[in-house]
Design a protein around this motif. Structure first.
Motif, PDB file in Angstrom:
ATOM      1  N   LEU A 127      -5.422  -4.855  -3.826  1.00  0.00           N
ATOM      2  CA  LEU A 127      -4.944  -4.499  -2.493  1.00  0.00           C
ATOM      3  C   LEU A 127      -6.096  -4.109  -1.572  1.00  0.00           C
ATOM      4  N   TRP A 128      -7.088  -3.436  -2.115  1.00  0.00           N
ATOM      5  CA  TRP A 128      -8.283  -3.096  -1.331  1.00  0.00           C
ATOM      6  C   TRP A 128      -8.973  -4.370  -0.827  1.00  0.00           C
ATOM      7  N   GLN A 161      -1.374   4.869  -7.510  1.00  0.00           N
ATOM      8  CA  GLN A 161      -2.711   5.304  -7.092  1.00  0.00           C
ATOM      9  C   GLN A 161      -3.779   4.297  -7.504  1.00  0.00           C
ATOM     10  N   MET A 186      -8.808   5.271   1.500  1.00  0.00           N
ATOM     11  CA  MET A 186      -9.156   4.777   0.161  1.00  0.00           C
ATOM     12  C   MET A 186     -10.646   4.962  -0.109  1.00  0.00           C
ATOM     13  N   CYS A 244      -5.656   3.516   6.247  1.00  0.00           N
ATOM     14  CA  CYS A 244      -5.527   3.328   4.800  1.00  0.00           C
ATOM     15  C   CYS A 244      -6.866   2.967   4.171  1.00  0.00           C
ATOM     16  N   THR A 253      -4.348   1.320  -5.232  1.00  0.00           N
ATOM     17  CA  THR A 253      -4.876   1.545  -3.883  1.00  0.00           C
ATOM     18  C   THR A 253      -6.244   2.205  -3.932  1.00  0.00           C
ATOM     19  N   LEU A 306       0.823  -1.211   0.000  1.00  0.00           N
ATOM     20  CA  LEU A 306       0.000   0.000   0.000  1.00  0.00           C
ATOM     21  C   LEU A 306       0.859   1.263   0.000  1.00  0.00           C
TER      22      LEU A 306
END
Length: 515
Positions: A95-96, A86, A128, A124, A89, A81
């Motif tokens: 990754l989310w 951009q 997001m 984070c 994330t 992360l």
């Protein structure tokens, strides 16, 4: 020492906890030593090594199991992360999704050793969601993480405040209830105050045993933070029309320990407290809770006179059966005050943002007017009810519909008798027995409610006993007892100590310190 290549990194990441679990679980001391050793390896490993992957090009996040390898998974995820572009994330990205899986499955014992990293991931996920203009996407994962860490939800943390703010921003009020319905009994304390020999992985009586300043599972908590949490929570309950629970949280704000000077948060809480009481009970109590500082009570009441006037007119109107015109006039006069903030020239005119609640008070006036008839009459023609309560006394169909809605929602224990089609002949008959009518409950329902109340009372009693035990070990309390004994020995037993044990003066900067 940090591993030099990916071939030696993976075995270290999988070294703890042993899997499958050994027949005899590790004792606390061995568990603590092993997990701290793993944490040191992860802290010493550069981020590019964590994101480089495993042998044969495999992604470490695909190999590690967040429910077993909680620490390595978290460190690798944060490394991705922090270094990701951009697009990588954003909401819906791989990754989310990995972050959501982690918050749903992490080991609640292992996570006690990486509080800072845990909070970084929570922030984070929140960031997001906000960047994607979908704050609602982060609500459920963060709420689940709070209760996974502490199923009791009884120890306040900075994540609690982050969560309720997010719920307000997303306007997803019901999703906040699993957290808000858990009563707050404790705040993170200094690890120095805990019994010696207990480790983060040990079995603790309460979650405050492992949520400490040293664990960093919570950011530093200021005096304002719990007040904001209770105020925001009350606002959520008011949006759900759960007035009694809202009143409880508002009273937590008003009775908070202080140095005798009220904050703006307490002033706002008092205004909403007046309105919530009108909506719940049709009147405002004659005084604030007994534990409210008298100086605080005087100050907030002086700044909430417009609300007190509204409450007085409301109560008098119900008792004397006045129509709604006087209350309407009072609401109209204070319209600018109740409204949201607005621009006036170059200045922002700050107002109370309570207009929607005040408008609900107008509607509640009619509800309590109708409900009060039950104390005087057994039955009443619908036309008479319309004359006494409706803005348009001749609109009998609207009155019938309004009363039917009150009956269906359980606000009124009554029935409408319709002998003929003519509405003039319809009668509102109040049900005098609680065992019949829309508000009636079966014996089984009453038994289940009694069980819930008994369980809740037992839970509160247990927390009270635990608080008494901690207070008896508290340094300030012991000093107070000594001071009281010295005064008794010197013949001044009748004098009061300069500070009672429950007078805790909290500094605004940080309340996470030694108890």
């Amino acid at each position: 020492m940090a591993p030099r290549d990916k071939d030696s990194l993976l075995p270290q990441l999988l070294s703890f906890p042993p899997h499958p679990p050994p027949p005899v679980p590790l004792v606390d001391a061995a568990y603590d030593k092993e997990i701290k050793s793993l944490r040191k390896v992860l802290n010493d490993t550069p981020a590019n090594a964590l994101t480089a992957g495993a042998p044969y090009g495999n992604d470490l996040l695909e190999i590690l199991d967040p429910s077993i390898n909680t620490l390595p998974f978290l460190y690798v995820l944060l490394a991705h992360l922090n270094t990701g572009k951009q697009k990588a994330t954003t909401i819906g990205s791989p990754l989310w999704l990995k972050a959501l899986i982690f918050l749903d499955r992490f080991d609640p014992v292992q996570i006690r050793y990486v509080g800072t990293e845990f909070r970084r991931l929570v922030v984070c996920v929140k960031d997001m969601a906000l960047a994607g203009k979908k704050p609602i996407a982060a609500v459920r994962p963060i709420g689940a993480a709070i209760l996974r860490l502490d199923p009791s939800g009884s120890c306040f943390t900075s994540t609690h405040l982050l969560f309720v703010r997010l719920c307000l921003e997303a306007r997803t009020f019901r999703a906040a209830k699993p957290i808000l319905d858990k009563d707050i009994y404790e705040f993170p304390l200094s690890a120095k105050t805990l019994p010696s020999g207990l480790l983060p992985c040990s079995q603790h009586d309460t979650s405050a045993g492992f949520i400490t300043d040293k664990s960093e599972l919570s950011d530093a908590i200021s005096y304002r933070d719990p007040l904001c949490y209770f105020l925001y929570g009350a606002m959520i309950y008011m949006a759900l029309k759960e007035w009694q629970r809202a009143i409880l949280l508002l009273e937590a704000v008003l009775t908070a320990p202080s140095k005798g000077q009220s904050s703006q948060i307490q002033v706002e809480a008092y205004k909403k407290w007046v309105l919530a009481n009108l909506l719940a009970y049709g009147e405002v109590p004659g005084s604030l809770p007994r534990t409210t500082d008298s100086r605080i009570a005087k100050h907030v009441r002086s700044l909430g006179k417009a609300y007190e006037a509204l409450g007085k007119i409301f109560k008098e109107g119900i008792l004397k059966e006045h129509d709604v015109r006087r209350l309407n006039a009072e609401v109209h006069i204070g319209h600018q005050k109740w409204s949201a903030s607005a621009l006036s020239g170059k200045l922002t005119v700050m107002k109370d943002c309570n207009l929607s609640l005040v408008l609900q008070v107008l509607d509640a006036y009619r509800q309590f007017t109708i409900a009060k008839l039950e104390s005087t009459y057994v039955a009443l023609p619908l036309s008479e009810v319309s004359r006494r309560s409706s803005p348009n006394p001749n609109d009998h169909p609207e009155t019938a519909q309004y009363i039917a809605t009150m009956i269906d929602s359980g606000q009124l224990n009554a029935t409408i008798e319709q002998k003929y089609q003519d509405l003039q002949s319809w009668v509102l008959r109040f049900t005098t027995s609680s065992s019949i009518g829309p508000q009636s409950r079966t014996e089984q329902q009453q038994y289940e409610e009694l069980k819930r109340q008994t369980a809740r009372t037992a839970q509160v009693a247990e927390h009270v006993r635990e608080t008494d035990r901690k207070l008896s070990l508290n340094k300030e309390y012991i000093n107070w007892l000594r001071q009281k004994a010295d005064m008794a020995a010197s013949g001044n037993a009748g004098e009061e100590s300069s500070m009672a044990p429950n007078q805790i003066l909290i500094e605004d900067e940080d309340i996470m310190g030694e108890a």
